[in-house]
Design an enzyme around this catalytic site. Structure first.
Site, PDB file in Angstrom:
ATOM      1  N   MET A   1       0.920  -1.251  -0.053  1.00  9.55           N
ATOM      2  CA  MET A   1       0.086   0.035  -0.014  1.00  9.55           C
ATOM      3  C   MET A   1       0.878   1.309  -0.110  1.00  9.55           C
ATOM      4  O   MET A   1       1.861   1.110   0.743  1.00  9.55           O
ATOM      5  CB  MET A   1      -0.876  -0.054   1.192  1.00  9.55           C
ATOM      6  CG  MET A   1      -1.696  -1.314   1.345  1.00  9.55           C
ATOM      7  SD  MET A   1      -3.089  -1.750  -0.051  1.00  9.55           S
ATOM      8  CE  MET A   1      -2.257  -3.085  -0.763  1.00  9.55           C
ATOM      9  N   CYS A   2       0.458   2.152  -0.761  1.00 13.51           N
ATOM     10  CA  CYS A   2       1.350   3.358  -0.827  1.00 13.51           C
ATOM     11  C   CYS A   2       0.318   4.835  -1.000  1.00 13.51           C
ATOM     12  O   CYS A   2      -0.869   4.728  -0.834  1.00 13.51           O
ATOM     13  CB  CYS A   2       2.116   3.542  -2.052  1.00 13.51           C
ATOM     14  SG  CYS A   2       3.068   2.069  -2.445  1.00 13.51           S
ATOM     15  N   ASP A   3       1.109   5.924  -0.773  1.00 13.08           N
ATOM     16  CA  ASP A   3       0.365   7.203  -0.825  1.00 13.08           C
ATOM     17  C   ASP A   3       1.219   8.052  -1.672  1.00 13.08           C
ATOM     18  O   ASP A   3       2.593   8.294  -1.489  1.00 13.08           O
ATOM     19  CB  ASP A   3       0.029   7.806   0.375  1.00 13.08           C
ATOM     20  CG  ASP A   3      -0.820   6.957   1.619  1.00 13.08           C
ATOM     21  OD1 ASP A   3      -1.949   6.912   0.974  1.00 13.08           O
ATOM     22  OD2 ASP A   3      -0.320   6.030   2.005  1.00 13.08           O
TER      23      ASP A   3
ATOM     24  N   GLU B   1       0.659   3.391  -7.562  1.00 15.38           N
ATOM     25  CA  GLU B   1       0.011   2.716  -6.434  1.00 15.38           C
ATOM     26  C   GLU B   1      -0.611   1.491  -6.909  1.00 15.38           C
ATOM     27  O   GLU B   1      -1.273   1.499  -8.247  1.00 15.38           O
ATOM     28  CB  GLU B   1      -1.166   3.603  -6.282  1.00 15.38           C
ATOM     29  CG  GLU B   1      -0.978   5.086  -5.789  1.00 15.38           C
ATOM     30  CD  GLU B   1      -0.268   5.164  -4.307  1.00 15.38           C
ATOM     31  OE1 GLU B   1      -0.727   4.427  -3.426  1.00 15.38           O
ATOM     32  OE2 GLU B   1       0.565   6.046  -3.905  1.00 15.38           O
TER      33      GLU B   1
END
Length: 444
Positions: free
Chosen positions: A1-3, A87
């Site tokens: 998971m990333c932002d 993402e």
């Protein structure tokens, strides 16, 4: 998971666009900072993570943050000031899981190597997606981690969000602050869409033909999207964004967004869940950890600066400046990572992170003083150096920042021989005991 988030030049202190990202991966998956100079590939072919792909003979210089074992990268910038972050997104399109396509990280690196503008990078990703597809495992030890991808793509004056679902895609041009996470965000407001996307969704009864076509509604898979908590993290980014009439946003503000937790007071890593921008792994429901962070300041008439941690947990890390046409990332100054504890920057700094799991507030307080002092100093010096064309001064400056961090690490180790271990929840304690054993044994 990333932002990942983008702030346009007219909202920022120095009039430069900013693209920032936290890369969330498995806890023992070291992330490398690498620089590849512009060069020629005479065979016009390259081995990506799983497949061989065509490429032009000449490719651009890139600075990347990438999982140590992958060809592609989680985020990066090229010599022309094009920056991309990607993402994982979860969609109704099921991939065949044959590893005969490109990972999102491959698409990102290939686009940076071949593009001089954000628009050409957007077009390159769409071209490669159509030619090779994205049926490729994006996990490290999790070999079942297959997903589609979204991208924020920016240069000094233009930015796009591109979102995909299997072979299908939609994109829109950005004029204001925008954040993406592990969910589709483009609804009816796309500028362009894959020519067959609508017909496919109508055939599957994912959309009705008598309403405006909504890319997110048509293709988003609800369960995994909910479990990834991307909507919460996207909202937290937006709440910390510059206001519509502000021009005070800076790279240091971007650092702080990437370091933020939902609980700001008395936060403990064992409280972390998938809803935190600065992500701390804690087991089955939160299997990911922020393993690297980037903030890119993209200048129109000067060289861009790439700020990278090269270590996990940005709340416990230091952003260091990197530049093109310099050699600060040579192996003697910045050793690269392997699959277990070694002399690389990532694994050495990981000692601080693992110790902080036992006494987070004390160690974070100590590191914050170093963070704030050095980052303020470096940001101010970077603004002076950005007006110069002498690459040698930038190389010395970047190397000195790395050396300062190694010096701090050595001093920290001497002062922190023993730490009072807090009573963690049993499952959390067992999880990190398991990760620590793997950290020392992998590769044997």
């Amino acid at each position: 998971m990333c932002d990942t988030f983008f702030s346009p030049s007219h909202r920022n202190v120095h009039g430069n666009a900013i693209l920032a990202k936290n890369s969330d991966r498995e806890p023992n998956e070291a992330q490398q900072i690498v620089r590849f100079p512009a060069h020629s590939r005479f065979q016009k072919r390259v081995q990506s993570t799983f497949i061989v792909v065509d490429c032009p003979e000449q490719v651009h210089e890139v600075i990347l943050s990438k999982p140590f074992q992958m060809w592609g990268a989680e985020m990066g910038v090229n010599e022309h000031g094009v920056a991309i972050g990607n993402e994982a997104v979860f969609t109704k399109l099921r991939l065949a899981r044959k590893n005969n396509g490109l990972t999102g990280m491959d698409l990102l690196r290939l686009a940076l190597e071949q593009s001089k503008t954000a628009k050409s990078a957007l077009e390159k990703i769409i071209e490669l997606l159509g030619k090779y597809g994205q049926d490729a495992c994006g996990g490290y030890q999790d070999k079942g981690m297959f997903y589609s991808n979204s991208f924020l793509i920016a240069d000094s004056h233009t930015a796009f969000v591109l979102e995909t679902a299997g072979p299908f895609w939609a994109y829109k041009h950005l004029n204001s602050f925008y954040a993406i996470s592990n969910l589709l965000t483009i609804g009816t407001d796309f500028d362009e869409i894959h020519p067959e996307a609508k017909a496919f969704a109508y055939q599957k009864s994912w959309m009705k033909e008598d309403v405006p076509f909504d890319f997110q509604m048509a293709f988003s898979e609800p369960f995994m999207t909910y479990m990834g908590r991307g909507a919460s993290r996207k909202q937290q980014c937006e709440l910390q964004a510059p206001s519509s009439n502000s021009i005070q946003f800076s790279v240091r503000d971007a650092f702080q967004i990437l370091r933020s937790h939902k609980i700001q007071e008395d936060f403990e890593p064992c409280q972390g869940d998938m809803g935190n921008i600065c992500l701390h792994a804690q087991g089955l429901l939160t299997p990911s950890q922020t393993t690297g962070s980037m903030v890119a300041e993209l200048r129109e008439n000067a060289q861009s600066t790439v700020w990278l941690t090269g270590s996990s947990a940005p709340c416990l890390s230091v952003f260091k400046p990197f530049y093109f046409r310099t050699n600060a990332l040579n192996a003697n100054v910045f050793p690269q990572s392997s699959d277990r504890l070694d002399h690389s920057y990532w694994w050495q700094w990981e000692k601080i992170h693992r110790r902080a799991l036992a006494d987070y507030s004390t160690i974070k307080s100590s590191i914050q003083r170093f963070q704030q002092e050095k980052e303020q100093e470096w940001v101010e010096e970077d603004q002076e150096l950005s007006r110069q064309t002498d690459a040698s001064k930038k190389e010395v400056f970047s190397q000195k920042a790395i050396e300062d961090c190694f010096d701090y690490l050595h001093q920290w180790e001497q002062k922190n021989g023993s730490v009072q271990i807090k009573i963690w929840p049993v499952a959390y304690r067992l999880y990190w005991m398991w990760q620590n054993r793997k950290m020392k044994n992998e590769g044997n």
